[in-house]
Design a protein around this motif. Structure first.
Motif, PDB file in Angstrom:
ATOM      1  N   UNK A 155       0.816  -1.206   0.000  1.00 27.71           N
ATOM      2  CA  UNK A 155       0.000   0.000   0.000  1.00 27.71           C
ATOM      3  C   UNK A 155       0.849   1.255   0.000  1.00 27.71           C
ATOM      4  N   UNK A 156       1.957   1.228   0.750  1.00 28.22           N
ATOM      5  CA  UNK A 156       2.858   2.373   0.798  1.00 28.22           C
ATOM      6  C   UNK A 156       3.493   2.657  -0.550  1.00 28.22           C
ATOM      7  N   UNK A 157       3.878   1.608  -1.289  1.00 27.55           N
ATOM      8  CA  UNK A 157       4.479   1.798  -2.605  1.00 27.55           C
ATOM      9  C   UNK A 157       3.479   2.416  -3.587  1.00 27.55           C
ATOM     10  N   UNK A 158       2.244   1.998  -3.497  1.00 29.96           N
ATOM     11  CA  UNK A 158       1.208   2.571  -4.364  1.00 29.96           C
ATOM     12  C   UNK A 158       1.008   4.050  -4.061  1.00 29.96           C
ATOM     13  N   UNK A 159       1.027   4.389  -2.782  1.00 31.03           N
ATOM     14  CA  UNK A 159       0.849   5.797  -2.399  1.00 31.03           C
ATOM     15  C   UNK A 159       2.022   6.633  -2.891  1.00 31.03           C
ATOM     16  N   UNK A 160       3.250   6.110  -2.775  1.00 37.62           N
ATOM     17  CA  UNK A 160       4.421   6.833  -3.255  1.00 37.62           C
ATOM     18  C   UNK A 160       4.340   7.074  -4.765  1.00 37.62           C
ATOM     19  N   UNK A 161       3.832   6.076  -5.489  1.00 38.83           N
ATOM     20  CA  UNK A 161       3.662   6.237  -6.937  1.00 38.83           C
ATOM     21  C   UNK A 161       2.672   7.350  -7.246  1.00 38.83           C
ATOM     22  N   UNK A 162       1.582   7.402  -6.482  1.00 39.61           N
ATOM     23  CA  UNK A 162       0.588   8.466  -6.680  1.00 39.61           C
ATOM     24  C   UNK A 162       1.189   9.837  -6.373  1.00 39.61           C
ATOM     25  N   UNK A 163       1.979   9.903  -5.304  1.00 38.34           N
ATOM     26  CA  UNK A 163       2.610  11.182  -4.940  1.00 38.34           C
ATOM     27  C   UNK A 163       3.528  11.654  -6.058  1.00 38.34           C
ATOM     28  N   UNK A 164       4.311  10.730  -6.611  1.00 39.86           N
ATOM     29  CA  UNK A 164       5.218  11.087  -7.707  1.00 39.86           C
ATOM     30  C   UNK A 164       4.449  11.559  -8.928  1.00 39.86           C
ATOM     31  N   UNK A 165       3.332  10.890  -9.213  1.00 44.11           N
ATOM     32  CA  UNK A 165       2.516  11.277 -10.366  1.00 44.11           C
ATOM     33  C   UNK A 165       1.937  12.683 -10.189  1.00 44.11           C
ATOM     34  N   UNK A 166       1.428  12.978  -8.987  1.00 49.46           N
ATOM     35  CA  UNK A 166       0.863  14.305  -8.728  1.00 49.46           C
ATOM     36  C   UNK A 166       1.957  15.371  -8.778  1.00 49.46           C
ATOM     37  N   UNK A 167       3.153  15.053  -8.285  1.00 47.78           N
ATOM     38  CA  UNK A 167       4.265  16.002  -8.347  1.00 47.78           C
ATOM     39  C   UNK A 167       4.634  16.329  -9.785  1.00 47.78           C
ATOM     40  N   UNK A 168       4.633  15.326 -10.653  1.00 47.60           N
ATOM     41  CA  UNK A 168       4.920  15.576 -12.066  1.00 47.60           C
ATOM     42  C   UNK A 168       3.844  16.452 -12.703  1.00 47.60           C
ATOM     43  N   UNK A 185       2.045  18.647 -11.130  1.00 55.02           N
ATOM     44  CA  UNK A 185       2.222  20.001 -10.596  1.00 55.02           C
ATOM     45  C   UNK A 185       3.332  20.743 -11.337  1.00 55.02           C
ATOM     46  N   UNK A 186       4.379  20.029 -11.735  1.00 58.86           N
ATOM     47  CA  UNK A 186       5.442  20.679 -12.519  1.00 58.86           C
ATOM     48  C   UNK A 186       4.894  21.219 -13.836  1.00 58.86           C
ATOM     49  N   UNK A 187       4.021  20.423 -14.474  1.00 61.77           N
ATOM     50  CA  UNK A 187       3.437  20.851 -15.747  1.00 61.77           C
ATOM     51  C   UNK A 187       2.535  22.066 -15.557  1.00 61.77           C
ATOM     52  N   UNK A 188       1.656  22.025 -14.558  1.00 63.68           N
ATOM     53  CA  UNK A 188       0.727  23.133 -14.336  1.00 63.68           C
ATOM     54  C   UNK A 188       1.467  24.410 -13.945  1.00 63.68           C
ATOM     55  N   UNK A 189       2.528  24.285 -13.159  1.00 61.74           N
ATOM     56  CA  UNK A 189       3.310  25.470 -12.793  1.00 61.74           C
ATOM     57  C   UNK A 189       4.019  26.056 -14.013  1.00 61.74           C
ATOM     58  N   UNK A 190       4.510  25.191 -14.877  1.00 65.01           N
ATOM     59  CA  UNK A 190       5.176  25.676 -16.093  1.00 65.01           C
ATOM     60  C   UNK A 190       4.179  26.418 -16.988  1.00 65.01           C
ATOM     61  N   UNK A 191       2.987  25.851 -17.158  1.00 66.31           N
ATOM     62  CA  UNK A 191       1.965  26.503 -17.974  1.00 66.31           C
ATOM     63  C   UNK A 191       1.529  27.827 -17.357  1.00 66.31           C
ATOM     64  N   UNK A 192       1.430  27.852 -16.043  1.00 65.17           N
ATOM     65  CA  UNK A 192       1.071  29.100 -15.353  1.00 65.17           C
ATOM     66  C   UNK A 192       2.112  30.184 -15.615  1.00 65.17           C
TER      67      UNK A 192
END
Length: 287
Positions: free
Chosen positions: A3-16, A18-25
């Motif tokens: 379960x922890x590994x799945x959560x870490x994968x989700x966190x990494x996906x959301x961080x990526x 956020x990088x895209x949305x910040x760049x577009x902003x």
């Protein structure tokens, strides 16, 4: 700890994300100032042309230009719909499309048909999908649109009005108010509306050289082109403002989601450690 590994994968996906949305902003924030400058520089010209054409609409002259004549019955209406080429601009395009669909239904209930000319990829794709009668389109004008790119689609509507195929022509776009507010605007192009700034019942007249038809053909065509071009500039500025606000909201939401997922991950990790310690203590006690 699956379960922890799945959560870490989700966190990494959301961080990526956020990088895209910040760049577009940041990209929209850098472009919006230039878009506003271009829009504001052209506003005085469009406003001045509007006043002159308003006077011409009231002028007493032997020659009446076809664009000054109002058709008795409205059987077909033309719209020039201006949208963005790209998405990720919040509800900027969709809100205008919904309002435009309401206008189309309103005319159809009155027994009138609607022809559309679209400017922008989003409008072109949307109205092709719902099978509205499109008579012209232009896309991918970029952040630096030119009048030359618009002449073709504008002429389609002007020729249709001159030949009597359409009885009114409107331009629809998002007017830039400020960074947070963009207003859906419907401006009547044909027949030419009278000036709203003049004293009521004031009669205007002009002396035309070489003759009224040549002068009015040139002036009125330039006026309509300038009005549509100004609408395109307003829509470009509105697009960058809406995208900047939407991407900032998306980045803020991503930050909140990352915080929530980190909390869940820490709880899951602590629960796994507690379970392992319990199993070690239980095994030692059994020995």
């Amino acid at each position: 700890m699956a379960g922890g590994r799945e959560i870490k994968t989700k966190i990494k996906s959301v961080q990526n994300t956020r990088k895209v949305t910040r760049a577009l902003e940041m990209v929209s924030a850098s472009k919006i100032r230039k878009a506003q400058d271009r829009m504001r520089v052209s506003r005085p010209y469009a406003h001045g042309m509007k006043q002159v054409i308003g006077h011409l609409a009231k002028a007493n002259t032997d020659y009446r230009h076809p664009f000054l004549l109002e058709h008795e019955q409205i059987k077909r209406v033309g719209y020039i719909v201006i949208s963005s080429d790209r998405g990720l601009a919040g509800g900027l395009n969709n809100n205008m499309f919904r309002k435009m669909l309401g206008e189309i239904r309103g005319w159809q209930e009155k027994g009138a048909e609607v022809d559309l000319v679209t400017i922008g990829q989003k409008a072109s794709s949307f109205f092709r999908r719902i099978k509205v009668n499109m008579v012209g389109s232009v896309t991918h004008m970029g952040d630096l649109p030119s009048v030359d790119q618009l002449i073709g689609v504008i002429k389609v509507m002007l020729d249709a009005y001159t030949s009597g195929q359409v009885d009114r022509v409107f331009v629809v776009y998002n007017s830039f108010i400020n960074t947070m507010v963009q207003r859906i605007t419907f401006d009547q192009l044909l027949p030419l509306p009278p000036s709203e700034t003049d004293v009521p019942h004031h009669d205007w007249d002009y002396i035309y050289e070489p003759d009224a038809r040549i002068v009015l053909d040139h002036v009125i065509t330039r006026y309509i082109e300038s009005l549509v071009y100004q609408a395109v500039l307003e829509n470009v500025a509105s697009e960058h403002a809406a995208r900047m606000v939407a991407m900032k909201a998306a980045s803020d939401n991503a930050t909140k989601l990352i915080g929530t997922l980190n909390l869940i991950y820490n709880k899951a990790r602590q629960a796994a450690i507690t379970q392992e310690i319990s199993e070690i203590v239980g095994g030692a006690a059994a020995v």
